[in-house]
Design a protein around this motif. Structure first.
Motif, PDB file in Angstrom:
ATOM      1  N   SER A  32      37.595  46.339  24.672  1.00 26.95           N
ATOM      2  CA  SER A  32      38.454  45.411  25.393  1.00 26.95           C
ATOM      3  C   SER A  32      39.196  44.756  24.249  1.00 26.95           C
ATOM      4  O   SER A  32      38.897  44.530  23.287  1.00 26.95           O
ATOM      5  CB  SER A  32      37.670  44.343  26.115  1.00 26.95           C
ATOM      6  OG  SER A  32      37.044  43.335  25.462  1.00 26.95           O
ATOM      7  N   ASP A  54      39.298  43.458  30.312  1.00 32.07           N
ATOM      8  CA  ASP A  54      39.172  42.306  29.854  1.00 32.07           C
ATOM      9  C   ASP A  54      37.539  42.227  29.356  1.00 32.07           C
ATOM     10  O   ASP A  54      36.993  43.300  29.740  1.00 32.07           O
ATOM     11  CB  ASP A  54      39.380  41.050  30.671  1.00 32.07           C
ATOM     12  CG  ASP A  54      38.910  41.108  32.143  1.00 32.07           C
ATOM     13  OD1 ASP A  54      37.818  41.934  32.025  1.00 32.07           O
ATOM     14  OD2 ASP A  54      39.508  40.792  32.954  1.00 32.07           O
ATOM     15  N   ASP A  56      35.085  40.610  30.717  1.00 28.10           N
ATOM     16  CA  ASP A  56      34.137  40.871  31.973  1.00 28.10           C
ATOM     17  C   ASP A  56      33.890  42.149  32.488  1.00 28.10           C
ATOM     18  O   ASP A  56      32.962  42.621  32.483  1.00 28.10           O
ATOM     19  CB  ASP A  56      34.896  39.914  33.179  1.00 28.10           C
ATOM     20  CG  ASP A  56      34.829  38.425  32.917  1.00 28.10           C
ATOM     21  OD1 ASP A  56      33.857  38.060  32.368  1.00 28.10           O
ATOM     22  OD2 ASP A  56      35.522  37.741  33.348  1.00 28.10           O
ATOM     23  N   ASP A  57      35.106  42.952  32.451  1.00 27.42           N
ATOM     24  CA  ASP A  57      34.963  44.539  32.721  1.00 27.42           C
ATOM     25  C   ASP A  57      34.001  45.073  31.707  1.00 27.42           C
ATOM     26  O   ASP A  57      33.156  46.066  32.139  1.00 27.42           O
ATOM     27  CB  ASP A  57      36.219  45.340  32.944  1.00 27.42           C
ATOM     28  CG  ASP A  57      37.188  44.614  34.009  1.00 27.42           C
ATOM     29  OD1 ASP A  57      36.589  44.167  34.835  1.00 27.42           O
ATOM     30  OD2 ASP A  57      38.693  44.939  33.983  1.00 27.42           O
ATOM     31  N   LEU A  59      31.750  43.909  29.958  1.00 27.90           N
ATOM     32  CA  LEU A  59      30.154  43.324  30.101  1.00 27.90           C
ATOM     33  C   LEU A  59      29.754  44.114  31.205  1.00 27.90           C
ATOM     34  O   LEU A  59      28.468  44.278  31.381  1.00 27.90           O
ATOM     35  CB  LEU A  59      30.241  42.019  29.914  1.00 27.90           C
ATOM     36  CG  LEU A  59      30.711  41.385  28.565  1.00 27.90           C
ATOM     37  CD1 LEU A  59      30.381  39.875  28.558  1.00 27.90           C
ATOM     38  CD2 LEU A  59      29.747  41.936  27.647  1.00 27.90           C
ATOM     39  N   ALA A  60      30.392  44.063  32.239  1.00 34.30           N
ATOM     40  CA  ALA A  60      29.996  44.790  33.383  1.00 34.30           C
ATOM     41  C   ALA A  60      29.626  46.306  33.441  1.00 34.30           C
ATOM     42  O   ALA A  60      28.955  46.788  34.518  1.00 34.30           O
ATOM     43  CB  ALA A  60      31.011  44.600  34.722  1.00 34.30           C
TER      44      ALA A  60
END
Length: 71
Positions: A32, A54, A56-57, A59-60
């Motif tokens: 990211s 980003d 969040d994407d 880590l998901a």
């Protein structure tokens, strides 16, 4: 095999961390950056399969075992 997510596409990641990961049969699988465009460019240059919009994407994702923060 340990699969890495990279937060930030820094020079240190490109010149030190990614080669070190690959030298011990570990794999950077996603990156990211401050923009998706920058992440895509870094991923393309470093032969990383995924660029994330980003953190969040990143880590998901379920294919990441560890995270290296290089921002």
């Amino acid at each position: 095999m340990l699969r890495w997510g990279l937060i930030g596409g820094s020079d240190i990641s490109a010149t030190r961390m990614i080669p070190a990961m690959r030298a011990v049969d570990q794999a950077p699988v996603a990156v990211s950056s401050s923009s998706l465009e920058r992440a895509e460019l870094f991923a393309d240059r470093q032969n990383i399969e995924a660029a994330c919009r980003d953190v969040d994407d990143l880590l998901a994702r379920d294919d990441i075992d560890a995270v290296y923060i290089s921002s």
